[in-house]
Design an enzyme around this catalytic site. Structure first.
Site, PDB file in Angstrom:
ATOM      1  N   CYS A  47       2.125   2.609   9.538  1.00 35.36           N
ATOM      2  CA  CYS A  47       1.128   2.660  10.611  1.00 35.36           C
ATOM      3  C   CYS A  47       1.776   2.430  11.971  1.00 35.36           C
ATOM      4  CB  CYS A  47       0.073   1.563  10.424  1.00 35.36           C
ATOM      5  SG  CYS A  47      -0.793   1.564   8.855  1.00 35.36           S
ATOM      6  N   ARG A  53       3.919   6.608   3.206  1.00 33.98           N
ATOM      7  CA  ARG A  53       3.030   7.704   3.584  1.00 33.98           C
ATOM      8  C   ARG A  53       2.314   7.360   4.882  1.00 33.98           C
ATOM      9  NH1 ARG A  53       1.554   6.124  -1.273  1.00 33.98           N
ATOM     10  NH2 ARG A  53      -0.595   5.671  -0.618  1.00 33.98           N
ATOM     11  N   THR A  69       0.812  -1.224   0.000  1.00 32.37           N
ATOM     12  CA  THR A  69       0.000   0.000   0.000  1.00 32.37           C
ATOM     13  C   THR A  69       0.842   1.269   0.000  1.00 32.37           C
ATOM     14  OG1 THR A  69      -0.115   0.061   2.429  1.00 32.37           O
ATOM     15  CG2 THR A  69      -1.842  -1.183   1.256  1.00 32.37           C
ATOM     16  N   ARG A 110      -7.109  -3.457   8.564  1.00 35.86           N
ATOM     17  CA  ARG A 110      -6.864  -4.876   8.286  1.00 35.86           C
ATOM     18  C   ARG A 110      -5.364  -5.135   8.218  1.00 35.86           C
ATOM     19  NH1 ARG A 110      -8.924  -7.956   2.768  1.00 35.86           N
ATOM     20  NH2 ARG A 110      -7.995 -10.006   3.238  1.00 35.86           N
ATOM     21  N   CYS A 127      -4.700   5.567  11.742  1.00 34.38           N
ATOM     22  CA  CYS A 127      -4.046   5.560  13.056  1.00 34.38           C
ATOM     23  C   CYS A 127      -3.170   6.790  13.297  1.00 34.38           C
ATOM     24  CB  CYS A 127      -3.214   4.298  13.243  1.00 34.38           C
ATOM     25  SG  CYS A 127      -1.803   4.145  12.104  1.00 34.38           S
ATOM     26  N   CYS A 138      -2.748   0.015  14.846  1.00 38.96           N
ATOM     27  CA  CYS A 138      -3.695   0.491  13.836  1.00 38.96           C
ATOM     28  C   CYS A 138      -4.872  -0.483  13.710  1.00 38.96           C
ATOM     29  CB  CYS A 138      -2.994   0.639  12.493  1.00 38.96           C
ATOM     30  SG  CYS A 138      -4.070   1.304  11.193  1.00 38.96           S
TER      31      CYS A 138
END
Length: 365
Positions: free
Chosen positions: A37, A66, A33, A44, A71, A41
């Site tokens: 996080c 990014r 992705t 999923r 979260c 978080c």
């Protein structure tokens, strides 16, 4: 960092359990992705093979991830900083400067401290990372490595390679394994220059700020069927030594072999430029007469502007008939500095010859 992170498998188990003891101490970057996080978080959970673990949000940003919008691994962000981050996301290729920040009403030193506290790096560092990701997309779409490096705003090839390797896990040169031409950057007192070489000769030398540099690279890319990569050869070392002597005002004699592209007329103009002694200048009309085409003054000017071997083919020694500096792709301020440098070099050469003649006269029987 106040403690040593456990091994990645243990961190992955903590991610699955949303273990709060690692909150703010460990972060996960998800390759599928491009997001990073907190381990807590609620999103999923990713597959283990897509996870990389870091000890700071800054390390995640530096690796090209990014921040997650669920979260918020960067914590609460001030509205003014949110506006800057939004501008960065909207135009990732933009080359930000402190002057831009001042124009938006920010004090650069205050902003640097605030971003370092929040993100572990300055806003300008974040902007550079955004340009790097933009360059990676450029490469993925078939662009050349050197174009991507320029778009990312890296004057240093080694810096670009290192940053690119951190982002994608391998150096950009691997995307052009069979490169016919290799590019590297050379620092000079007048700014960075990019040199394209093969094992035998120099093909391009330009200041990185030259507006026409992109078009020149595209032409060479077309000629080599996109086989332009990063790297050096013995020619780069030879060129670097030539330029070091030149900018030290020691010698304007260049030993680096060069490839001259262009029509026979264009090459004739460039060869005429090489006959202008350092410390002297010529007008376009004088060059036109020298090559036997006195009526072709405008064509001489176009050929002069098309030179892609700055300094070595001394197009900076050509001025207007009225003595004005006229245009120069590297910037008129550079043209002025180059002419002044060569005036000093010529004066030193004359002084040396005078001393030698005086020594000879004193030793005459």
């Amino acid at each position: 960092m106040l403690f040593t992170l456990p091994d990645p498998d243990s961190l992955y188990q903590a991610l699955l359990a949303r273990d709060p003891q690692y909150d703010g101490r460990a972060f996960v970057g998800v390759a599928s992705t491009g997001i990073f996080c907190r381990l807590t978080c609620p999103a999923r959970k990713p597959l283990r093979r897509n996870c990389s673990f870091f000890d700071s949000a800054a390390a995640c940003l530096e690796a090209g991830f990014r921040p997650c919008k669920r979260c918020h691994p960067l914590g609460e962000i001030a509205p003014a900083h949110q506006a800057l981050l939004a501008a960065l996301e909207q135009d990732p290729a933009r080359r930000w400067s402190e002057a831009d920040l001042v124009a938006l009403g920010h004090d650069p030193s205050t902003l640097r401290r605030a971003f370092r506290r929040q993100f572990g790096m300055t806003f300008l560092d974040l902007a550079r990372q955004a340009r790097l990701r933009h360059a990676a997309r450029h490469l993925a779409q078939g662009g050349t490595v050197i174009e991507a490096q320029l778009e990312a705003g890296f004057d240093s090839a080694s810096g670009f390679r290192a940053a690119f390797a951190r982002l994608l896990g391998h150096a950009p040169a691997r995307m052009a394994e069979a490169a016919l031409l290799r590019a590297d950057f050379i620092d000079t007192p007048l700014g960075g220059m990019v040199a394209l070489v093969d094992d035998h000769a120099l093909h391009l030398l330009e200041f990185t700020s030259r507006p026409a540099l992109g078009a020149e690279l595209r032409r060479l890319s077309a000629l080599t069927k996109g086989r332009i990569g990063l790297g050096r050869s013995a020619i780069t070392d030879q060129l670097e030594a030539d330029l070091a002597r030149y900018f030290a005002a020691e010698s304007a004699q260049f030993t680096t072999p060069m490839v001259l592209y262009g029509t026979p007329f264009t090459r004739a103009v460039w060869q005429a430029l090489q006959t202008i002694p350092p410390g002297e200048t010529r007008s376009y009309s004088q060059i036109a007469r020298q090559i036997g085409r006195p009526e072709a003054v405008r064509a001489v000017a176009r050929a002069n502007g098309a030179n892609q071997l700055a300094v070595l083919i001394p197009c900076h020694r050509v001025i207007g008939a009225d003595g004005s500096l006229t245009g120069y792709g590297g910037g008129l301020w550079r043209k002025e500095r180059l002419i002044a440098l060569e005036a000093r070099l010529a004066a030193a050469s004359r002084d040396q010859k005078l001393r030698e003649s005086l020594d000879l006269a004193c030793n005459w029987p």
